[in-house]
Design an enzyme around this catalytic site. Structure first.
Site: not given
Ligand code: A2P
Length: 316
Positions: A43, A48, A77, A110
């Site tokens: 994931d 990130y 996302k 997201h």
């Protein structure tokens, strides 16, 4: 590995490796350790800031023969700056380039929040698009178009409440395959789970271990650490599991995908073993009875009175 079938017919492994908060210089090895030990689901997310390192881990594992690309389920996302219809593909292609992949297995919106592109800080009302200007339906329809182009296999959302899902489905006629939300015994979201199961939307549990490694700026004073809960520890001991394993087994037992984050090879293996544990009914109901309510993740820095993203209304 247990799998769930999505409403579009695709299959998703019940356990995935979470990569939020994983430093780029550790996550390549974490992904490799996970794929080596048997994970088939990673994931990721644009925000990130480690997708290139995640992709490196995937590629090195594929090259080394541990797995093939089609055996791995990769989620990413769409970040909030890419919500305008013409930006959705741009955001997706950036992620694909970073990961070094030519398709994603699952692409999620997201947050139900639209940022203006190029803003460094999202701390003032003028940094956001009101949803009347960039509706979530417009963003989601552009994501569905990515599926038709072969860039993603399944599309879903994240951090959506029941009322936002209802509106999205009514406006687009498309039922998201997945809604990824914070889920654990302190925030079980049972009503949302019931609604999603009735609609054929699979829930994925993020922060399933209580995300103790969040930055201090995201923590409140005196928050209750889930892994330290004495009842969780006692139930885990009865099941011959570690507390983390218990939380993972509980998440899968209630029909959700779960994505614990770890960059530690031993804990990655420990978490993997939990996915094949059959939880006793006794343990399940003991966890269900824990009476602490706590949400670890909330975008409160994005809440402003009087604009679309108002605090209470956001989660209503
Ligand atoms: P680490 O990465 O050092 O293993 P969440 O998935 O809820 O965001 O939680 C992530 C946090 O839980 C990280 O601090 C991670 O640390 C820790 N963690 C992951 N697996 C385990 C485990 N099996 N036992 C204890 N802590 C764990």
């Amino acid at each position: 590995m247990k799998t769930f079938t999505l409403n579009d017919g695709c299959s998703i492994p019940a356990l995935g490796l979470g990569t939020w908060k994983s430093p780029a210089d550790e996550v390549t090895q974490a992904v490799k350790s996970a794929l080596e030990v048997g994970y088939q689901h990673i994931d990721a997310a644009w925000i990130y800031q480690n997708e290139a390192a995640v992709g490196k881990g995937i590629h090195e594992s594929v090259k080394g023969g541990a797995v093939s690309r089609d055996q791995i389920f990769v989620t990413s996302k769409l970040w909030n700056t890419f919500h305008q219809a013409e930006s959705v593909e741009v955001g997706c292609r950036e992620t694909l380039r970073e990961l070094g992949l030519d398709y994603l297995d699952l692409y999620l919106m997201h947050w139900p929040i639209a940022f203006k592109p190029g803003r460094a800080q999202y701390k003032a009302p003028e940094d956001f698009y009101p949803l009347s200007e960039v509706p979530l339906s417009e963003t989601f329809e552009a994501m569905v178009a990515l599926r038709e182009k072969g860039l993603v296999k399944s599309v879903g959302v994240s951090n959506f409440t029941q009322s936002k899902l209802e509106k999205l489905i009514a406006e687009t006629g498309v039922v998201p395959a997945v809604n990824q939300v914070e889920l654990h015994p302190y925030h079980p979201q049972t009503e949302l789970l019931d609604y999603c199961q009735a609609q054929g939307i699979l829930l994925t549990a993020y922060s399933p271990l209580g995300s103790g490694d969040r930055p201090d700026s995201m923590k409140q004073k005196d928050e209750p650490p889930l892994l330290q809960n004495e009842q969780v520890k006692a139930i885990a001991e009865q099941e011959n599991l570690s507390p983390a394993q218990l939380l993972i087994a509980w998440a899968i037992d209630r029909g959700t995908v779960v994505i614990p984050k770890s960059t530690n090879a031993q804990r990655i293996a420990e978490n993997f073993a939990a996915a094949s544990h059959d939880l006793s009914e006794q343990a399940r109901s003991a966890i269900d009875k824990l009476d602490i309510q706590y949400r670890y993740v909330s975008p409160d820095t994005w809440f402003f009175p009087g604009i679309t993203y108002e605090g209470e209304g956001f989660w209503a």
